[in-house]
Design a protein around this motif. Structure first.
Motif, PDB file in Angstrom:
ATOM      1  N   GLN A  86       0.844  -1.182   0.000  1.00 23.17           N
ATOM      2  CA  GLN A  86       0.000   0.000   0.000  1.00 23.17           C
ATOM      3  C   GLN A  86       0.883   1.237   0.000  1.00 23.17           C
ATOM      4  OE1 GLN A  86      -3.325  -0.002   2.837  1.00 23.17           O
ATOM      5  NE2 GLN A  86      -2.810  -2.139   3.339  1.00 23.17           N
ATOM      6  N   VAL A  87       0.662   2.108  -0.979  1.00 25.02           N
ATOM      7  CA  VAL A  87       1.489   3.298  -1.127  1.00 25.02           C
ATOM      8  C   VAL A  87       0.611   4.544  -1.110  1.00 25.02           C
ATOM      9  CG1 VAL A  87       3.129   4.534  -2.589  1.00 25.02           C
ATOM     10  CG2 VAL A  87       3.213   2.023  -2.463  1.00 25.02           C
ATOM     11  N   GLU A  88       0.977   5.492  -0.270  1.00 23.53           N
ATOM     12  CA  GLU A  88       0.292   6.787  -0.215  1.00 23.53           C
ATOM     13  C   GLU A  88       1.243   7.841  -0.790  1.00 23.53           C
ATOM     14  OE1 GLU A  88      -1.157  10.138   3.058  1.00 23.53           O
ATOM     15  OE2 GLU A  88      -0.772   8.067   3.702  1.00 23.53           O
ATOM     16  N   THR A  89       0.823   8.483  -1.852  1.00 19.80           N
ATOM     17  CA  THR A  89       1.647   9.508  -2.484  1.00 19.80           C
ATOM     18  C   THR A  89       1.371  10.860  -1.842  1.00 19.80           C
ATOM     19  OG1 THR A  89       1.689   8.323  -4.586  1.00 19.80           O
ATOM     20  CG2 THR A  89       2.221  10.669  -4.637  1.00 19.80           C
ATOM     21  N   ILE A  90       2.435  11.524  -1.429  1.00 12.50           N
ATOM     22  CA  ILE A  90       2.327  12.837  -0.803  1.00 12.50           C
ATOM     23  C   ILE A  90       2.801  13.877  -1.792  1.00 12.50           C
ATOM     24  CG2 ILE A  90       3.115  14.295   1.113  1.00 12.50           C
ATOM     25  CD1 ILE A  90       3.554  11.741   2.706  1.00 12.50           C
ATOM     26  N   GLN A  91       1.984  14.907  -1.992  1.00 14.26           N
ATOM     27  CA  GLN A  91       2.360  15.984  -2.899  1.00 14.26           C
ATOM     28  C   GLN A  91       3.444  16.842  -2.262  1.00 14.26           C
ATOM     29  OE1 GLN A  91       1.296  16.235  -6.068  1.00 14.26           O
ATOM     30  NE2 GLN A  91       0.212  14.315  -5.647  1.00 14.26           N
ATOM     31  N   ARG A  92       4.477  17.114  -3.014  1.00 14.21           N
ATOM     32  CA  ARG A  92       5.587  17.911  -2.509  1.00 14.21           C
ATOM     33  C   ARG A  92       5.255  19.386  -2.688  1.00 14.21           C
ATOM     34  NH1 ARG A  92      10.549  20.080  -4.237  1.00 14.21           N
ATOM     35  NH2 ARG A  92      12.233  19.804  -2.729  1.00 14.21           N
ATOM     36  N   ASP A  93       5.233  20.114  -1.586  1.00  8.21           N
ATOM     37  CA  ASP A  93       5.005  21.559  -1.645  1.00  8.21           C
ATOM     38  C   ASP A  93       5.905  22.224  -0.629  1.00  8.21           C
ATOM     39  OD1 ASP A  93       3.826  21.133   0.848  1.00  8.21           O
ATOM     40  OD2 ASP A  93       1.795  21.116   0.029  1.00  8.21           O
ATOM     41  N   GLU A  94       5.774  23.518  -0.467  1.00  6.63           N
ATOM     42  CA  GLU A  94       6.669  24.262   0.420  1.00  6.63           C
ATOM     43  C   GLU A  94       6.543  23.778   1.854  1.00  6.63           C
ATOM     44  OE1 GLU A  94       7.690  28.877   1.729  1.00  6.63           O
ATOM     45  OE2 GLU A  94       6.198  28.459   0.182  1.00  6.63           O
ATOM     46  N   HIS A  95       5.321  23.423   2.291  1.00  6.01           N
ATOM     47  CA  HIS A  95       5.135  22.957   3.661  1.00  6.01           C
ATOM     48  C   HIS A  95       5.880  21.651   3.872  1.00  6.01           C
ATOM     49  CE1 HIS A  95       3.245  22.251   7.520  1.00  6.01           C
ATOM     50  NE2 HIS A  95       2.848  21.062   7.099  1.00  6.01           N
ATOM     51  N   ASN A  96       5.739  20.723   2.910  1.00  2.00           N
ATOM     52  CA  ASN A  96       6.446  19.459   3.033  1.00  2.00           C
ATOM     53  C   ASN A  96       7.950  19.658   3.058  1.00  2.00           C
ATOM     54  OD1 ASN A  96       4.178  17.800   3.065  1.00  2.00           O
ATOM     55  ND2 ASN A  96       4.058  17.713   0.832  1.00  2.00           N
ATOM     56  N   GLU A  97       8.448  20.594   2.253  1.00  2.00           N
ATOM     57  CA  GLU A  97       9.885  20.810   2.163  1.00  2.00           C
ATOM     58  C   GLU A  97      10.479  21.175   3.505  1.00  2.00           C
ATOM     59  OE1 GLU A  97      10.637  23.680  -0.811  1.00  2.00           O
ATOM     60  OE2 GLU A  97       9.953  22.419  -2.463  1.00  2.00           O
ATOM     61  N   HIS A  98       9.730  21.873   4.326  1.00  2.00           N
ATOM     62  CA  HIS A  98      10.265  22.310   5.605  1.00  2.00           C
ATOM     63  C   HIS A  98      10.080  21.277   6.704  1.00  2.00           C
ATOM     64  CE1 HIS A  98      10.245  26.222   3.561  1.00  2.00           C
ATOM     65  NE2 HIS A  98      11.160  26.557   4.442  1.00  2.00           N
TER      66      HIS A  98
END
Length: 299
Positions: A281-293
């Protein structure tokens, strides 16, 4: 300070603990100071390395938090694998991380779901000619060290390597180091800081809840740092101990001791582990500025 100074800090996201560790690491030298700086810069030129270590935290002599860490980095392959086992009292948590094929993959060990997102790249990493600590931070550390450079020692080893050390206590510890240490200890006990983190914030809160929340008379009592540099001028082994005292809101006095012990091996020969996601099972997380930090490999 860029957590790239200490690879494990980047890998495992133990931001505050690694801030202390990398701050201490920057102080060792020779007359040992320049010797250590040269060795840590040289260590960052390797194409691959395996890092293994342990972090322990005690409160008034009783173990409250520990972590065993293993990381395999290969810059040429742009790949990494890492695992960490956390222990807090009777609780134990696991985290696995992989960087492969331009993706970062995470699993907490308690879930069958693997989180995946685009790896991306921190701005300062885009300059391939840049190795080691950021230049501006290096200058700041040099200035802050001042006369402390005289406290650092370096000894030649029988195998052609060197042993660098810096031991400080009481009034030998400069005010800025004391301030960073006390702030770090306070933040470690601030459970709310993890509320917006993407990597299993519940796990972080549960683990960090074991930390005493010091509110008064917080002081860095002692700092001990030792590093073994091999004949090729690579950092092979380094240990650090930070002793902080203070009292909580109830007036109870605490002595918190953070100990780090890391070994580096397989220079230019490390091949990271990989994970096959077929059937998982794989959950894809969208990379954005919040994730980057919030994701630890970004720094």
């Amino acid at each position: 300070m860029k957590k790239k100074w200490m690879t494990m800090g980047a890998v495992f996201g133990l931001g505050v603990v690694m801030l202390i560790a990398s701050g201490v690491s920057a102080m060792a030298g020779t007359s040992g100071y320049d010797v250590y700086k040269a060795a840590i810069k040289n260590s960052h030129t390797v194409s691959s390395v395996t890092s293994a270590g342990t972090i322990t935290v005690t409160d008034n002599g009783s173990a409250i938090l520990s972590a065993d860490l293993l990381a395999k980095m290969n810059h040429g392959q742009d790949a990494m694998s890492a695992s960490v086992n956390f222990r807090a009292g009777s609780e134990e948590k696991k985290l696995s991380m992989f960087k492969q094929d331009g993706k970062v993959i995470l699993n907490t060990g308690e879930s069958e779901v693997y989180k995946q997102l685009e790896a991306g790249e921190a701005e300062w990493q885009k300059d391939e000619s840049h190795a080691g600590p950021p230049k501006h931070m290096e200058s700041v550390i040099d200035a802050l060290m001042g006369n402390l450079k005289e406290l650092a020692t370096v000894e030649q080893s029988a195998d052609g390597g060197k042993h660098a050390s810096l031991h400080m206590s009481g009034s030998q510890i400069p005010a800025v180091v004391n301030a960073v240490g006390t702030l770090a200890i306070s933040n470690m006990a601030d459970h709310g800081q993890w509320a917006n983190a993407n990597i299993d914030s519940e796990m972080h809160v549960e683990l960090m809840s074991k930390m005493p929340k010091l509110t008064d008379r917080i002081q860095v009592k002692e700092i001990n740092f030792d590093a073994d540099i091999n004949a090729e001028n690579y950092i092979e082994h380094q240990t650090a101990e930070l002793v902080v005292t203070g009292s909580d809101e109830a007036g109870t006095t605490h002595e918190v001791v953070i100990t780090l012990d890391f070994k580096m091996s397989d220079f230019n020969q490390t091949v990271p582990d990989t994970i096959d996601l077929t059937g998982k099972q794989v959950e894809t997380i969208q990379r954005d500025e919040h994730n980057e930090h919030n994701f630890p490999w970004h720094h």
